[in-house]
Design a protein around this motif. Structure first.
Motif, short mmCIF file in Angstrom:
data_model
loop_
_atom_site.label_atom_id
_atom_site.label_comp_id
_atom_site.label_asym_id
_atom_site.label_seq_id
_atom_site.Cartn_x
_atom_site.Cartn_y
_atom_site.Cartn_z
N ASN A 28 2.48 -47.23 0.71
CA ASN A 28 1.55 -46.23 1.24
C ASN A 28 2.39 -45.08 1.83
O ASN A 28 3.02 -45.25 2.88
CB ASN A 28 0.68 -46.87 2.32
N PHE A 29 2.40 -43.95 1.17
CA PHE A 29 3.29 -42.85 1.58
C PHE A 29 2.77 -42.06 2.78
O PHE A 29 3.43 -41.12 3.23
CB PHE A 29 3.61 -41.94 0.39
N LYS A 30 1.61 -42.46 3.32
CA LYS A 30 1.17 -41.84 4.58
C LYS A 30 2.05 -42.30 5.74
O LYS A 30 2.28 -41.58 6.70
CB LYS A 30 -0.29 -42.22 4.87
N ASN A 31 2.54 -43.57 5.63
CA ASN A 31 3.35 -44.12 6.73
C ASN A 31 4.49 -45.01 6.25
O ASN A 31 5.15 -45.66 7.07
CB ASN A 31 2.45 -44.90 7.70
N MET A 32 4.73 -45.08 4.95
CA MET A 32 5.81 -45.87 4.33
C MET A 32 5.61 -47.38 4.49
O MET A 32 6.56 -48.16 4.44
CB MET A 32 7.19 -45.47 4.88
N SER A 33 4.35 -47.80 4.69
CA SER A 33 4.10 -49.24 4.82
C SER A 33 3.92 -49.87 3.43
O SER A 33 3.51 -49.21 2.48
CB SER A 33 2.86 -49.50 5.67
N SER A 34 4.22 -51.15 3.37
CA SER A 34 4.03 -51.91 2.14
C SER A 34 2.54 -52.16 1.93
O SER A 34 1.83 -52.48 2.89
CB SER A 34 4.78 -53.23 2.24
N GLY A 93 10.21 -39.95 -7.64
CA GLY A 93 9.57 -39.90 -6.33
C GLY A 93 9.05 -38.53 -5.94
O GLY A 93 8.53 -38.36 -4.84
N ASN A 94 9.14 -37.54 -6.85
CA ASN A 94 8.75 -36.18 -6.43
C ASN A 94 7.27 -36.07 -6.07
O ASN A 94 6.91 -35.40 -5.11
CB ASN A 94 9.15 -35.12 -7.48
N ARG A 95 6.41 -36.77 -6.80
CA ARG A 95 4.97 -36.68 -6.52
C ARG A 95 4.65 -37.32 -5.17
O ARG A 95 3.92 -36.78 -4.34
CB ARG A 95 4.20 -37.39 -7.64
N GLU A 96 5.25 -38.50 -4.95
CA GLU A 96 4.97 -39.25 -3.71
C GLU A 96 5.52 -38.55 -2.47
O GLU A 96 4.94 -38.62 -1.39
CB GLU A 96 5.58 -40.66 -3.81
N LEU A 97 6.67 -37.87 -2.63
CA LEU A 97 7.31 -37.25 -1.47
C LEU A 97 6.60 -35.98 -0.99
O LEU A 97 6.87 -35.49 0.10
CB LEU A 97 8.78 -36.91 -1.79
N MET A 98 5.70 -35.46 -1.80
CA MET A 98 4.97 -34.24 -1.44
C MET A 98 4.30 -34.40 -0.07
O MET A 98 4.45 -33.55 0.82
CB MET A 98 3.94 -33.95 -2.53
N SER A 99 3.59 -35.51 0.12
CA SER A 99 2.88 -35.71 1.40
C SER A 99 3.87 -36.01 2.52
O SER A 99 3.67 -35.61 3.66
CB SER A 99 1.87 -36.84 1.27
N CYS A 144 15.80 -25.90 2.09
CA CYS A 144 14.64 -25.68 1.22
C CYS A 144 13.43 -26.12 2.05
O CYS A 144 13.24 -27.31 2.28
CB CYS A 144 14.78 -26.51 -0.05
N PHE A 145 12.66 -25.13 2.52
CA PHE A 145 11.66 -25.43 3.54
C PHE A 145 10.22 -25.49 3.03
O PHE A 145 9.29 -25.61 3.80
CB PHE A 145 11.79 -24.41 4.68
N ASP A 146 10.07 -25.41 1.72
CA ASP A 146 8.74 -25.51 1.11
C ASP A 146 8.67 -26.85 0.37
O ASP A 146 9.40 -27.06 -0.60
CB ASP A 146 8.53 -24.35 0.13
N PRO A 147 7.82 -27.78 0.84
CA PRO A 147 7.74 -29.11 0.19
C PRO A 147 7.55 -29.03 -1.32
O PRO A 147 8.10 -29.86 -2.05
CB PRO A 147 6.53 -29.76 0.87
N ARG A 148 6.81 -28.03 -1.79
CA ARG A 148 6.57 -27.93 -3.25
C ARG A 148 7.86 -27.64 -4.00
O ARG A 148 8.06 -28.10 -5.12
CB ARG A 148 5.54 -26.83 -3.55
N GLU A 149 8.75 -26.84 -3.38
CA GLU A 149 10.05 -26.59 -4.00
C GLU A 149 10.99 -27.77 -3.80
O GLU A 149 11.75 -28.14 -4.69
CB GLU A 149 10.69 -25.34 -3.38
N LEU A 150 10.92 -28.35 -2.62
CA LEU A 150 11.82 -29.44 -2.25
C LEU A 150 11.69 -30.63 -3.20
O LEU A 150 12.70 -31.21 -3.62
CB LEU A 150 11.53 -29.86 -0.81
N VAL A 151 10.46 -30.99 -3.55
CA VAL A 151 10.27 -32.18 -4.40
C VAL A 151 10.85 -32.01 -5.81
O VAL A 151 11.08 -32.98 -6.51
CB VAL A 151 8.78 -32.59 -4.51
N GLN A 152 11.13 -30.76 -6.20
CA GLN A 152 11.70 -30.51 -7.53
C GLN A 152 13.12 -31.06 -7.67
O GLN A 152 13.66 -31.14 -8.78
CB GLN A 152 11.74 -28.99 -7.85
N PHE A 153 13.75 -31.41 -6.55
CA PHE A 153 15.13 -31.92 -6.60
C PHE A 153 15.18 -33.45 -6.71
O PHE A 153 16.25 -34.03 -6.62
CB PHE A 153 15.90 -31.46 -5.34
N TYR A 154 14.01 -34.08 -6.88
CA TYR A 154 13.95 -35.54 -6.93
C TYR A 154 13.49 -36.00 -8.31
O TYR A 154 12.30 -35.92 -8.62
CB TYR A 154 12.99 -36.06 -5.85
N PRO A 155 14.41 -36.50 -9.14
CA PRO A 155 14.01 -36.98 -10.47
C PRO A 155 12.97 -38.10 -10.38
O PRO A 155 12.09 -38.20 -11.21
CB PRO A 155 15.31 -37.52 -11.07
#
Length: 402
Positions: A355-361, A69-75, A56-67
């Motif tokens: 911080n989901f730009k780099n996964m830092s706390s 974290g879907n919003r955060e995983l978009m970036s 699934c190579f489109d991030p917008r479709e991919l995040v739909q499989f995550y109950p």
């Protein structure tokens, strides 16, 4: 130049992928793993074949499989997604293949290929793997961290925390100031004792519908009868999306199953058409719906219909009972079972503290968190690993740029 010290806590998918992408010229890296072996989930995933990711190579479709974290995983996925994962392994002479259901595996059909690749990367960079090393506590000291373990203490300029969601590992983060969401099981099968399912383990349905009326939720997909009850993608999806609610119900609830994903009117129309065309056939020998003959005969038995009866002589009342058991069967669920060994939890570190730009706390300086320790999880199919690869990659890019 003095190399900075990185301690990676947890030798699983996220930790290893991060290490495999770190610059050995800049960093001295130690991976601490409490078990006697690393990458245990990678080893057992996909029945030992390792379901690396999903096509699934489109991030917008991919995040739909995550109950969660879907919003955060978009970036995150917009920077590194399954196509990048495939390229990463291909560049290291590990060809991957896409199967019919879009799950992606190594062509070798062995998880050892993936494990071997990671271990080779780590060895070539002269990074260290320390097994049977349990982290007991982490303390912040001026510009460094002190990591206390059963094998002595380590100091680190940067900590990458990829432990999975065990209560002990979450407690260490809580002591450091992070908030966590209680971890509860996510991917699991439903325990059901019912005459219809008895002696039919292994019977599968290509496309069924499952609903939990109390939670006003439904899912569809392949369904499987097991020794304990029901499993398959339709069940696993509903267990993932409603993980917290089902935990709240103590895994005692009712489900309604439509084994053929056709409503009563459609099913009745098919039945009557078959009855008209084959009036002399016995009901037991009639192949009207896409179910196995064993299941069909069990259905007749619990509906109180003699399989020797000619289809022309089946009464309207019998048809109604039969179709209700086929299309609207209610089961009482009494508990759950772990889906194979691919245990996944809903819960973990609060996402607003990352911080989901780099996964830092956002709470701790020079501290990164990735993998299942976060309150992120996905349905089955390679998605949980993809989150680990993408998050690990982001951490490595951020550190390499320092």
């Amino acid at each position: 130049m003095n190399k900075k010290k990185i301690i990676i806590v947890g030798g699983g998918a996220a930790g290893f992928f991060c290490a495999a992408n770190l610059d050995p010229e800049k960093f001295e890296v130690k991976i601490l793993e409490q078990n006697s072996d690393v990458l245990q989930k990678v080893k057992i995933s996909g029945g030992g074949r390792c379901n690396v990711t999903h096509a699934c190579f489109d991030p917008r479709e991919l995040v739909q499989f995550y109950p969660r974290g879907n919003r955060e995983l978009m970036s995150v996925f917009s920077k590194f997604q399954p196509g990048d994962t495939m390229e990463w392994f291909t560049n290291r002479n590990i060809p991957l293949k896409i199967e019919n259901d879009n799950r992606i595996f190594p062509e070798s059909n062995s998880s050892q290929t993936i494990i071997g690749c990671f271990k080779k990367e780590i060895a070539e960079k002269n990074f260290e793997i320390l097994t049977k090393t349990t982290v007991l506590d982490i303390q912040k000291e001026e510009n460094q961290y002190l990591i206390k373990t059963n094998k002595g203490n380590f100091s680190a300029d940067f900590v990458i925390y990829t432990t999975g969601s065990s209560p002990k590992s979450l407690k260490i983060l809580e002591d450091l100031g992070h908030k966590t969401v209680l971890a509860v099981p996510s991917l699991f099968t439903f325990n059901i004792k019912d005459d219809l399912l008895k002696n039919l383990p292994g019977t599968s349905f290509d496309y069924a519908e499952v609903s939990i009326p109390k939670l006003k939720t439904e899912e569809n997909g392949p369904l499987l009868i097991t020794h304990w009850g029901l499993s398959g993608p339709a069940i696993l999806k509903i267990s993932a999306w409603k993980a917290r609610e089902l935990f709240g119900l103590n895994y005692q609830f009712e489900i309604e199953v439509n084994f053929i994903a056709k409503n009563m009117y459609e099913a009745e129309a098919l039945f009557l058409e078959f009855k008209q065309n084959h009036p002399k056939k016995t009901i037991g020998q009639s192949k009207i719906f896409d179910v196995t003959s064993r299941f069909w005969n069990k259905l007749l038995e619990i509906s109180g219909i003699n399989p020797e009866k000619q289809i022309a002589n089946i009464s309207a009342k019998e048809i109604k009972t039969l179709l209700e058991n086929l299309c609207k069967k209610t089961f009482k669920v009494d508990g759950k079972s772990t889906f194979k060994d691919e245990f996944v939890t809903a819960g973990g570190v609060e996402l607003k503290e990352i911080n989901f730009k780099n996964m830092s706390s956002k709470i701790l300086e020079n501290f990164y968190i990735a993998g299942e320790v976060l309150n992120i999880d996905a349905v089955t199919g390679g998605f949980n690993f993809q989150a680990c690869w993408s998050e690990g990659w982001l951490i490595a890019q951020d550190l390499n740029s320092k």
